[in-house]
Design a protein around this motif. Structure first.
Motif, PDB file in Angstrom:
ATOM      1  N   SER A  45       0.786  -0.982  -0.165  1.00  0.00           N
ATOM      2  CA  SER A  45       0.026  -0.166  -0.001  1.00  0.00           C
ATOM      3  C   SER A  45       0.987   1.365  -0.075  1.00  0.00           C
ATOM      4  O   SER A  45       0.446   2.218  -0.677  1.00  0.00           O
ATOM      5  N   TYR A  46       1.879   1.291   1.015  1.00  0.00           N
ATOM      6  CA  TYR A  46       2.913   2.309   0.924  1.00  0.00           C
ATOM      7  C   TYR A  46       3.721   2.852  -0.635  1.00  0.00           C
ATOM      8  O   TYR A  46       3.547   3.709  -1.119  1.00  0.00           O
ATOM      9  N   THR A  47       3.948   1.574  -1.183  1.00  0.00           N
ATOM     10  CA  THR A  47       4.648   1.684  -2.392  1.00  0.00           C
ATOM     11  C   THR A  47       3.777   2.326  -3.450  1.00  0.00           C
ATOM     12  O   THR A  47       3.999   3.009  -4.155  1.00  0.00           O
ATOM     13  N   ILE A  48       2.420   1.694  -3.698  1.00  0.00           N
ATOM     14  CA  ILE A  48       1.577   1.887  -4.549  1.00  0.00           C
ATOM     15  C   ILE A  48       1.170   3.629  -4.186  1.00  0.00           C
ATOM     16  O   ILE A  48       1.202   4.356  -5.115  1.00  0.00           O
ATOM     17  N   ALA A  49       0.817   3.719  -3.041  1.00  0.00           N
ATOM     18  CA  ALA A  49       0.497   5.261  -2.877  1.00  0.00           C
ATOM     19  C   ALA A  49       1.740   6.376  -3.072  1.00  0.00           C
ATOM     20  O   ALA A  49       1.458   7.296  -3.836  1.00  0.00           O
ATOM     21  N   LYS A  50       2.901   5.820  -2.502  1.00  0.00           N
ATOM     22  CA  LYS A  50       4.115   6.772  -2.766  1.00  0.00           C
ATOM     23  C   LYS A  50       4.287   7.019  -4.278  1.00  0.00           C
ATOM     24  O   LYS A  50       4.526   8.169  -4.770  1.00  0.00           O
ATOM     25  N   SER A  51       4.359   5.797  -5.018  1.00  0.00           N
ATOM     26  CA  SER A  51       4.496   6.081  -6.618  1.00  0.00           C
ATOM     27  C   SER A  51       3.397   6.862  -7.296  1.00  0.00           C
ATOM     28  O   SER A  51       3.698   7.447  -8.176  1.00  0.00           O
ATOM     29  N   ALA A  52       2.086   6.256  -6.865  1.00  0.00           N
ATOM     30  CA  ALA A  52       1.025   7.307  -7.415  1.00  0.00           C
ATOM     31  C   ALA A  52       0.968   8.792  -7.136  1.00  0.00           C
ATOM     32  O   ALA A  52       0.818   9.445  -8.050  1.00  0.00           O
ATOM     33  N   VAL A  53       1.654   9.141  -5.966  1.00  0.00           N
ATOM     34  CA  VAL A  53       1.326  10.467  -5.679  1.00  0.00           C
ATOM     35  C   VAL A  53       2.524  11.148  -6.716  1.00  0.00           C
ATOM     36  O   VAL A  53       2.522  12.265  -7.046  1.00  0.00           O
ATOM     37  N   THR A  54       3.902  10.579  -6.647  1.00  0.00           N
ATOM     38  CA  THR A  54       4.972  10.915  -7.223  1.00  0.00           C
ATOM     39  C   THR A  54       4.896  11.076  -8.912  1.00  0.00           C
ATOM     40  O   THR A  54       5.036  12.144  -9.532  1.00  0.00           O
TER      41      THR A  54
END
Length: 107
Positions: free
Chosen positions: A10-19
């Motif tokens: 979840s953290y990886t998906i959220a960070k990547s999506a926001v970036t």
């Protein structure tokens, strides 16, 4: 062990999506900033309206602590909703679609 990997996913998906959403908006001429603190990512987009646009993704642990939920909070629209099942492309589209709606409306 599953709890940690689920949280990390979840953290990886959220960070990547926001970036990635920030990069797409920047390429379109918008000024963006990303803040990561207190179990959340916050994307701030400066615009010609009075207040900057803020799209935040919060990591919310469940009551029993075995899951982490992703909750979106859009400050300017006062909306909250969960995006636990969103893929990275869906989350990027959500960020951009909400900002486009906001930028063309009378908020």
């Amino acid at each position: 062990m599953t709890i940690i990997s689920a949280h990390n996913t979840s953290y990886t998906i959220a960070k990547s999506a926001v970036t990635k959403a920030s990069k797409q908006l920047s390429a379109a001429g918008y000024f963006t900033d990303i803040f990561c603190m207190d179990r959340r990512f916050r994307l701030v987009i400066n615009n010609d309206k009075q207040l900057p646009y803020e799209y935040a993704i919060h990591f919310i642990p469940s009551v029993n602590g075995d899951e982490t939920h992703l909750e979106v909070f859009i400050k300017n629209e006062q909306q909250r909703y969960f995006v636990d099942d969103f893929s990275e492309p869906e989350l990027i589209a959500d960020i951009i679609n909400h900002y486009q709606y906001y930028s063309t409306s009378e908020f």
